[in-house]
Structure formats: C-alpha cells, structure tokens
Design a protein around this motif. Structure first.
Motif, short mmCIF file in Angstrom:
data_model
loop_
_atom_site.label_atom_id
_atom_site.label_comp_id
_atom_site.label_asym_id
_atom_site.label_seq_id
_atom_site.Cartn_x
_atom_site.Cartn_y
_atom_site.Cartn_z
N UNK A 118 0.85 -1.19 0.00
CA UNK A 118 0.00 0.00 0.00
C UNK A 118 0.88 1.24 0.00
N UNK A 119 0.48 2.23 -0.78
CA UNK A 119 1.29 3.44 -0.90
C UNK A 119 1.00 4.41 0.24
N UNK A 120 1.42 4.04 1.44
CA UNK A 120 1.41 4.97 2.57
C UNK A 120 2.61 5.89 2.36
N UNK A 121 2.36 6.99 1.67
CA UNK A 121 3.45 7.78 1.06
C UNK A 121 4.40 8.40 2.07
N UNK A 122 3.97 8.58 3.31
CA UNK A 122 4.88 9.20 4.28
C UNK A 122 5.90 8.22 4.82
N UNK A 123 5.83 6.97 4.40
CA UNK A 123 6.93 6.04 4.65
C UNK A 123 8.14 6.39 3.78
N UNK A 124 7.95 7.31 2.83
CA UNK A 124 9.07 7.78 2.00
C UNK A 124 9.92 8.81 2.73
N UNK A 125 9.49 9.26 3.91
CA UNK A 125 10.21 10.29 4.66
C UNK A 125 11.32 9.62 5.48
N UNK A 126 12.59 9.91 5.19
CA UNK A 126 13.69 9.25 5.91
C UNK A 126 13.64 9.45 7.42
N UNK A 127 13.20 10.64 7.83
CA UNK A 127 13.23 10.95 9.26
C UNK A 127 12.30 10.08 10.10
N UNK A 128 11.20 9.59 9.51
CA UNK A 128 10.30 8.73 10.29
C UNK A 128 10.95 7.38 10.54
N UNK A 318 6.85 -9.70 -0.14
CA UNK A 318 6.22 -8.43 0.21
C UNK A 318 7.06 -7.67 1.24
N UNK A 319 7.21 -6.38 1.00
CA UNK A 319 7.88 -5.48 1.93
C UNK A 319 6.84 -4.55 2.55
N UNK A 320 7.26 -3.81 3.55
CA UNK A 320 6.37 -2.82 4.15
C UNK A 320 6.40 -1.51 3.37
N UNK A 321 5.27 -0.80 3.32
CA UNK A 321 3.99 -1.06 3.97
C UNK A 321 3.15 -2.08 3.19
N UNK A 322 2.78 -3.14 3.87
CA UNK A 322 2.10 -4.27 3.27
C UNK A 322 0.58 -4.15 3.38
N UNK A 323 -0.12 -5.02 2.64
CA UNK A 323 -1.56 -5.12 2.81
C UNK A 323 -1.91 -5.42 4.26
N UNK A 324 -1.12 -6.29 4.90
CA UNK A 324 -1.40 -6.66 6.29
C UNK A 324 -1.35 -5.43 7.18
#
Length: 350
Positions: A118-128, A318-324
C-alpha cells in the motif's frame, strides 16, 4: 516488470512519474472508465494501451503488476480482480473501506504468494524511519505519551484549487462517492506515521468524527457533503503509552503538515513534515532534559514505496507497507466510526 496503472487521476501521475524512473519497469497500459481522461494520461506518459475496465486489461493479460490508483470505494473490487488474475498490486490508501474487505484482500495476496503493498506515502520520509530506529533501540527509554496531528486547510483556502467547483475534491467530501472523509484520506497516514514512528500499535481508542456544514442543504450538484472533516482520538498503545491523534481539513494556515511527538522516560523525539520541509529533533541525556534543549537529528535517504514495490516483485517477497499493515490500520478506522457512534472507548481487536 510490466506494469499497468488503474485510474488516471492526479495521484496516478505521481505513480507514472516515479515508476518511469525505475530501471526495468515498463508501463504498458492504463485503465479508466472515462476514455477521455485515459487518452490524455496515456499520451502524457507514452503508455501504449488503454483499457476501460480492469477486466479488459486482465483479458489482455500482458502485465505482471498493477498500481491501483482508483477511488477508495473501487480499491476492493479492482484489487481482488487483479489478485485473482495472479497480478502483484501496489494499492493507494486506504486499502479498502472496511476491515473485512481489507482482510480478504490481504489473505488473498498472501495465499496466492503475490506482493500486496500500500502506498502509505509518508513512509518515504527518511526521518520517520530514523525516529522508529531511535525509539525501538531505547534512545528515549520507555514510551509514555504520543501526540500526533495531520493538518490540512483546503476547505478554508484555494491553494490546491476550489473544492466547491472541482470534482477531484468534492468526491472526498461525499460518502456516496466512496469517501471515508478525513479519517480515511489523511487520518490513515497519521495513524501509520505516529504508530510506526513510536514503534508501537494502537490497542484502544476513543474517537470523535465531525462533519461541518459547508453548503446549502449540504449538497453541491450530485455530491452530498456528508463525509467527516475532522477527527480527534485518544489512544492507548501496545506498550502501555497513551496519546492523542487528530486530523482536520479546517486547519487554516497549514497546507499539509504532519507532526509526531514521542515522549519517553529518558528523552523525547519530535518530527514535522510539511510543505516547508522535514525536520527531526531529540531531547535526551540529563543535561539536555534539564535545560529543555532540543538537538537536530539527520537521517539517511530510504527507497520510496515505488522502488520497494519493484524490489518486492523481483524477490516475490512483500515489503512494508504491506496489505497486512494497511488492514490493521483499517481496523482502527472502523473502530473510530464505531466509537463515534457509541460515544465510548473501544478495544482494537487482535
């Protein structure tokens, strides 16, 4: 990897731009029920084939993966069709409009050995990711309190366009058009951002959802403006911490800003991501804690979700962020609606 893009709206353009930059990826088709939109999209990104439905694309079949960028209500039927046809899927958030559908999608992908992300786009932020690493490694000790917010203001300004006249915004305000309101649109982002950053998941919540009057009879044309505009919730987390998470489209002065504060018994971390950039800072150690001194923290770049999806398909893992992960977040969204209905605290089931 041969990829199709399902849905050709504004977010689909982000997918097309990012996938086009990844070596080994070829965008071979796009799908949209509106042929004029698909034609413009295909021409812009040099996509050779256009399909009116996912089923038409599946009959053609010459692709192995799909980016699902349809409206929320369409995620479940289109993704299930793709999974049944043996295709890997990167789906936009939320994964579905209810937990039962999200779980079915998850279990289907896992059973078939397909990549479902799933494209939880803020997982693209290195700082998180750096915050998560610091919290889980014990830098700030045991987490006691979490405070998080996602603030937008497009209902009070026209910086992204005029929602009163543009369907690309109006559908987000209408349950009949598949919207789960602010909780489904950006609430899911801050729930993921906060719980991932804090290294702990939500176990109990008391949530409030509010829909504000915005137009005569709360309608504009075919759109009934009944989706929630603001969310506020008190949370209990798996590690025993408590916290507050809220989201709103009425946060004047904030175009698009996420903030998470995590307080432990040996220090604290704070992150902010918005249109003016991202920063992460820490307060730890006796000297800084006693003087209330915060110091900046740097983070190394991380692969974007698009690249992680491509890597996952290549490895068939599958990698994160996953459907699960997204299904577990959907369970929190469902509990938020139920908590508002009952006006009581609810446990988020395992």
């Amino acid at each position: 990897m041969r990829l199709i893009i399902v849905g050709t709206g504004s977010m689909a353009r982000h997918h097309a731009k990012h996938f086009a930059k990844i070596r080994g990826v070829k965008i071979v088709g796009c799908v949209d029920i509106f042929p004029e939109n698909a034609a413009v999209f295909a021409k812009e990104f040099n996509i050779p084939r256009i399909f009116a439905t996912v089923e038409d694309a599946i009959v053609w079949g010459k692709f192995d993966s799909a980016a699902n960028v349809t409206t929320d209500l369409a995620h479940y039927p289109t993704t299930m069709a793709l999974l049944t046809a043996g295709k890997h899927v990167l789906c936009e958030k939320p994964l579905a409009t209810n937990y039962a559908h999200a779980l079915e999608m998850t279990e289907t992908a896992e059973k078939e050995g397909l990549v479902g992300m799933v494209n939880l786009s803020y997982r693209n932020v290195p700082e998180i990711h750096k915050m998560h690493e610091m919290v889980t490694s014990g830098v700030i000790g045991d987490v006691k309190h979490v405070e998080a917010s996602y603030l937008q203001s497009w209902l009070t300004g026209t910086h992204w366009g005029d929602w009163r006249t543009e369907s690309r915004w109006l559908w987000r305000l209408s349950e009949n058009h598949g919207s789960k309101g602010v909780i489904g649109d950006v609430g899911i982002h801050i729930l993921d951002f906060a719980s991932f950053g804090a290294g702990t998941d939500v176990t109990r919540l008391f949530g409030r959802l509010k829909t504000f009057h915005k137009a005569p009879d709360d309608k504009i044309g075919e759109y009934t403006l009944d989706a929630n505009d603001s969310f506020a919730g008190t949370m209990e987390f798996e590690n025993g911490a408590i916290g507050v998470i809220h989201a709103s489209r009425f946060a004047t002065g904030y175009a698009n800003t996420l903030r998470v504060r995590v307080f432990g018994d040996k220090g604290a971390l704070e992150i902010q991501n918005g249109s003016d950039g991202t920063w992460l800072r820490v307060c730890k150690g006796a000297k800084d804690i006693n003087s209330q001194t915060w110091r900046p923290v740097t983070a190394k770049p991380v692969p974007m979700n698009y690249k992680r999806f491509v890597d996952a398909v290549k490895a068939r893992q599958t990698l994160e962020p996953s459907f699960r992960r997204a299904a577990n977040l959907q369970r929190i969204l469902d509990a938020s609606f139920e908590s508002e209905r009952l006006r009581s605290e609810l446990a988020v089931a395992d």
